[in-house]
Scaffold this motif. Structure first.
Motif, mmCIF file in Angstrom:
data_model
loop_
_atom_site.group_PDB
_atom_site.id
_atom_site.type_symbol
_atom_site.label_atom_id
_atom_site.label_comp_id
_atom_site.label_asym_id
_atom_site.label_seq_id
_atom_site.Cartn_x
_atom_site.Cartn_y
_atom_site.Cartn_z
ATOM 1 N N LYS A 104 -55.606 9.482 -20.166
ATOM 2 C CA LYS A 104 -57.030 9.679 -19.899
ATOM 3 C C LYS A 104 -57.639 10.809 -20.710
ATOM 4 C CE LYS A 104 -58.021 7.663 -15.393
ATOM 5 N NZ LYS A 104 -58.566 7.901 -14.044
ATOM 6 N N ASP A 105 -56.829 11.792 -21.070
ATOM 7 C CA ASP A 105 -57.349 12.918 -21.836
ATOM 8 C C ASP A 105 -57.062 12.789 -23.323
ATOM 9 O OD1 ASP A 105 -58.659 14.532 -19.895
ATOM 10 O OD2 ASP A 105 -56.702 15.054 -19.068
ATOM 11 N N GLN A 106 -56.719 11.582 -23.769
ATOM 12 C CA GLN A 106 -56.496 11.407 -25.199
ATOM 13 C C GLN A 106 -57.781 11.683 -25.962
ATOM 14 O OE1 GLN A 106 -55.467 7.133 -24.912
ATOM 15 N NE2 GLN A 106 -56.989 6.767 -26.508
ATOM 16 N N GLY A 107 -57.635 12.210 -27.163
ATOM 17 C CA GLY A 107 -58.802 12.545 -27.959
ATOM 18 C C GLY A 107 -59.432 11.323 -28.595
ATOM 19 N N ALA A 108 -60.678 11.464 -29.003
ATOM 20 C CA ALA A 108 -61.369 10.387 -29.714
ATOM 21 C C ALA A 108 -60.682 10.137 -31.049
ATOM 22 C CB ALA A 108 -62.828 10.762 -29.938
ATOM 23 N N GLY A 109 -60.578 8.864 -31.441
ATOM 24 C CA GLY A 109 -59.906 8.502 -32.677
ATOM 25 C C GLY A 109 -60.675 8.871 -33.920
ATOM 26 N N SER A 146 -71.726 10.712 -28.475
ATOM 27 C CA SER A 146 -71.110 11.205 -29.708
ATOM 28 C C SER A 146 -69.807 11.931 -29.390
ATOM 29 C CB SER A 146 -72.059 12.137 -30.461
ATOM 30 O OG SER A 146 -72.286 13.327 -29.711
ATOM 31 N N TYR A 147 -68.906 11.975 -30.391
ATOM 32 C CA TYR A 147 -67.569 12.537 -30.204
ATOM 33 C C TYR A 147 -67.162 13.391 -31.391
ATOM 34 C CZ TYR A 147 -66.947 9.041 -26.508
ATOM 35 O OH TYR A 147 -67.079 8.280 -25.380
ATOM 36 N N ALA A 148 -66.186 14.271 -31.149
ATOM 37 C CA ALA A 148 -65.453 14.979 -32.202
ATOM 38 C C ALA A 148 -64.033 14.429 -32.218
ATOM 39 C CB ALA A 148 -65.430 16.478 -31.933
ATOM 40 N N ILE A 149 -63.462 14.224 -33.390
ATOM 41 C CA ILE A 149 -62.125 13.646 -33.481
ATOM 42 C C ILE A 149 -61.107 14.523 -32.772
ATOM 43 C CG2 ILE A 149 -61.651 14.728 -35.730
ATOM 44 C CD1 ILE A 149 -60.079 12.163 -36.453
ATOM 45 N N GLY A 150 -60.254 13.883 -31.968
ATOM 46 C CA GLY A 150 -59.208 14.589 -31.254
ATOM 47 C C GLY A 150 -59.642 15.238 -29.959
ATOM 48 N N VAL A 151 -60.935 15.127 -29.604
ATOM 49 C CA VAL A 151 -61.469 15.740 -28.388
ATOM 50 C C VAL A 151 -61.850 14.642 -27.408
ATOM 51 C CG1 VAL A 151 -63.258 17.243 -27.430
ATOM 52 C CG2 VAL A 151 -62.327 17.698 -29.726
ATOM 53 N N ALA A 152 -61.466 14.778 -26.150
ATOM 54 C CA ALA A 152 -61.690 13.718 -25.171
ATOM 55 C C ALA A 152 -63.136 13.656 -24.681
ATOM 56 C CB ALA A 152 -60.746 13.901 -23.984
ATOM 57 N N GLN A 153 -63.692 14.791 -24.297
ATOM 58 C CA GLN A 153 -65.045 14.784 -23.733
ATOM 59 C C GLN A 153 -66.083 14.557 -24.834
ATOM 60 O OE1 GLN A 153 -66.048 14.670 -20.729
ATOM 61 N NE2 GLN A 153 -64.269 15.309 -19.527
ATOM 62 N N PRO A 154 -67.085 13.751 -24.566
ATOM 63 C CA PRO A 154 -68.136 13.542 -25.571
ATOM 64 C C PRO A 154 -68.869 14.835 -25.904
ATOM 65 C CG PRO A 154 -68.309 11.947 -23.777
ATOM 66 C CD PRO A 154 -67.317 12.962 -23.344
ATOM 67 N N VAL A 155 -69.364 14.906 -27.119
ATOM 68 C CA VAL A 155 -70.205 16.035 -27.523
ATOM 69 C C VAL A 155 -71.563 15.926 -26.846
ATOM 70 C CG1 VAL A 155 -71.372 17.115 -29.499
ATOM 71 C CG2 VAL A 155 -69.008 16.293 -29.720
ATOM 72 N N GLN A 178 -72.584 10.032 -14.338
ATOM 73 C CA GLN A 178 -71.528 9.767 -13.369
ATOM 74 C C GLN A 178 -70.371 8.975 -13.981
ATOM 75 O OE1 GLN A 178 -73.101 8.401 -9.474
ATOM 76 N NE2 GLN A 178 -75.118 8.644 -10.416
ATOM 77 N N PHE A 179 -70.589 8.389 -15.168
ATOM 78 C CA PHE A 179 -69.561 7.569 -15.809
ATOM 79 C C PHE A 179 -68.669 8.449 -16.679
ATOM 80 C CE2 PHE A 179 -72.832 4.648 -14.631
ATOM 81 C CZ PHE A 179 -72.169 3.468 -14.300
ATOM 82 N N ASP A 180 -67.398 8.063 -16.762
ATOM 83 C CA ASP A 180 -66.402 8.832 -17.503
ATOM 84 C C ASP A 180 -66.292 8.275 -18.926
ATOM 85 O OD1 ASP A 180 -64.246 10.280 -18.432
ATOM 86 O OD2 ASP A 180 -63.036 10.005 -16.621
ATOM 87 N N PHE A 181 -66.845 8.986 -19.892
ATOM 88 C CA PHE A 181 -66.879 8.538 -21.277
ATOM 89 C C PHE A 181 -65.684 9.026 -22.096
ATOM 90 C CE2 PHE A 181 -71.238 7.570 -20.226
ATOM 91 C CZ PHE A 181 -71.628 6.579 -21.123
ATOM 92 N N ARG A 182 -64.672 9.617 -21.466
ATOM 93 C CA ARG A 182 -63.472 9.968 -22.218
ATOM 94 C C ARG A 182 -62.814 8.681 -22.722
ATOM 95 N NH1 ARG A 182 -59.854 13.017 -18.140
ATOM 96 N NH2 ARG A 182 -60.801 11.402 -16.808
ATOM 97 N N PRO A 183 -62.338 8.653 -23.954
ATOM 98 C CA PRO A 183 -61.774 7.416 -24.499
ATOM 99 C C PRO A 183 -60.665 6.817 -23.641
ATOM 100 C CG PRO A 183 -62.113 8.993 -26.253
ATOM 101 C CD PRO A 183 -62.407 9.719 -24.976
ATOM 102 N N GLY A 184 -59.772 7.646 -23.124
ATOM 103 C CA GLY A 184 -58.691 7.133 -22.296
ATOM 104 C C GLY A 184 -59.202 6.508 -21.011
ATOM 105 N N ALA A 185 -60.239 7.119 -20.424
ATOM 106 C CA ALA A 185 -60.823 6.575 -19.207
ATOM 107 C C ALA A 185 -61.536 5.247 -19.475
ATOM 108 C CB ALA A 185 -61.800 7.587 -18.599
ATOM 109 N N ILE A 186 -62.218 5.164 -20.631
ATOM 110 C CA ILE A 186 -62.866 3.908 -21.022
ATOM 111 C C ILE A 186 -61.829 2.804 -21.156
ATOM 112 C CG2 ILE A 186 -64.082 2.731 -22.897
ATOM 113 C CD1 ILE A 186 -65.512 5.397 -23.463
#
Length: 370
Positions: free
Chosen positions: A117-122, A303-312, A333-341
């Motif tokens: 769930k806490d994996q970073g954005a690709g 928007s995302y930063a590479i390797g970071v889970a939480q959106p910018v 209220q929605f979880d936009f972390r890549p792993g959660a998606i």
């Protein structure tokens, strides 16, 4: 668009036989092949096809690699399913030459992204999702009707209802809006590949008399201005007529230009690439905003930063049809972390071949459309 909401808007769709869609289809079929063997495979595959050549290239990270022979089988099966099977043509499933340039994913990227769930954005980047009450599938009307035309062309060809149709085709629909609502279709362009020597008059008669009424449904009327194979002849198509490359139909794949686009393509990418998964999730959240009556239209940017889970950042624009602050509060209220998606939409499955053609949105059975 005018301040009063009175304007014309045009969107385009292309068929599965369009050269760029052939490339997209091969990339997604290979992605599904890898995910079938290893749901955690990291895949980024691009395809180029021209005349009798198909080149597949990119990066994968998996212990379940496909052999060159297996890759060639997937490529040929994909081309065959599209309908390019005539060995007398330059581009045909059984005769194309396939070059495999797929290598290993960068270790730096693999280590930075991780799993869970806490994996970073690709990758870094920005993605958009959109929904509107204009159509039952919550898509803008122009792209919805354009896809209906190309889908119907494919159905007529594959069912052998029209013997002279061939796989490559494009459709374009212009809609007149008044006070921001669609009121009429004004223009339609249909360009469809056909067998050599086919009578242009027969093509125009079938498109005008059968295809348009069937595909446009209640939006069809006698006053539509039509352009049917406007160059006169379209008997050389697909990769023989033009070079096809993965990721060149990003507007066709999304909202037909009616909503903004972050620039990232979808096909050939596993869901750790937020270009794909976050765009799907932004569409999912935009649909929830509209379905719950918070707005008649909703556009979400994430928007995302590479390797970071939480959106910018996450931004919601209801285009004057709702309360932006309330819609943004709901979206938060929605979880936009890549792993959660990936977990919520169950994206580590070989479902991507079903997304390739006629838009990635508005089709039943896709988890972001539920």
């Amino acid at each position: 668009m005018s301040a009063h909401g009175n304007f014309l808007f045009t969107s385009e769709s292309v068929s599965e036989g369009h050269p760029d869609k052939v490339a997209d289809g091969i990339s997604d079929a290979l992605l599904d092949a890898y995910l079938t063997r290893d749901p955690k495979a990291r895949v980024a595959i691009e395809t180029l096809c021209k005349d009798g050549l198909v080149v597949v290239a990119g990066e994968v990270s998996t212990a379940a690699l496909l052999s060159t022979a297996e890759i060639e089988t997937v490529v040929r099966q994909t081309i065959r399913a599209i309908g390019y099977t005539d060995p007398t043509e330059k581009f045909s499933a059984d005769t194309v030459t396939i070059t495999n340039a797929i290598g290993q994913q960068s270790r730096a990227i693999a280590q930075g992204v991780g799993y869970g769930k806490d994996q970073g954005a690709g990758d870094q980047g920005l993605m958009f999702g959109f929904a509107t009450t204009e159509t039952p599938e919550l898509l803008p009307l122009p792209i919805s009707l354009a896809h209906a035309l190309t889908r119907e062309l494919a159905h007529a060809r594959k069912s052998a209802a029209v013997a002279w149709l061939r796989p490559d085709a494009k459709a374009q629909v212009t809609v007149r809006y008044e006070q921001h609502r669609p009121v009429a279709v004004t223009d339609v362009v249909v360009s469809t590949q056909h067998v050599r020597g086919q009578d242009p008059g027969e093509i125009k008669a079938w498109v005008s008399g059968v295809l348009l009424p069937r595909a446009l449904g209640p939006w069809h009327h006698a006053g539509i201005k039509t352009f049917i194979n406007p160059t006169g002849v379209f008997d050389t198509g697909g990769p023989e007529g033009d070079c096809g490359v993965t990721g060149r139909k990003i507007i066709v794949d999304t909202y037909g230009g009616y909503a903004r686009h972050g620039g990232g393509a979808f096909s050939g990418k596993d869901p750790s690439k937020v270009d794909r998964s976050a765009a799907y999730y932004a569409r999912y959240v935009a649909r929830q905003i509209v379905l719950r009556g918070l707005a008649q239209a909703a556009e979400i940017q994430v928007s995302y930063a590479i390797g970071v889970a939480q959106p910018v950042s996450i931004t919601v624009d209801t285009r004057g049809t709702g309360d932006d602050r309330l819609a943004a509060h709901y979206a938060a209220q929605f979880d936009f972390r890549p792993g959660a998606i990936i977990e919520q939409l169950d994206l580590l499955r070989p479902i991507y071949t079903a997304t390739t053609n006629y838009g990635h949105f508005g089709k039943a059975g896709l988890p972001w459309e539920v």
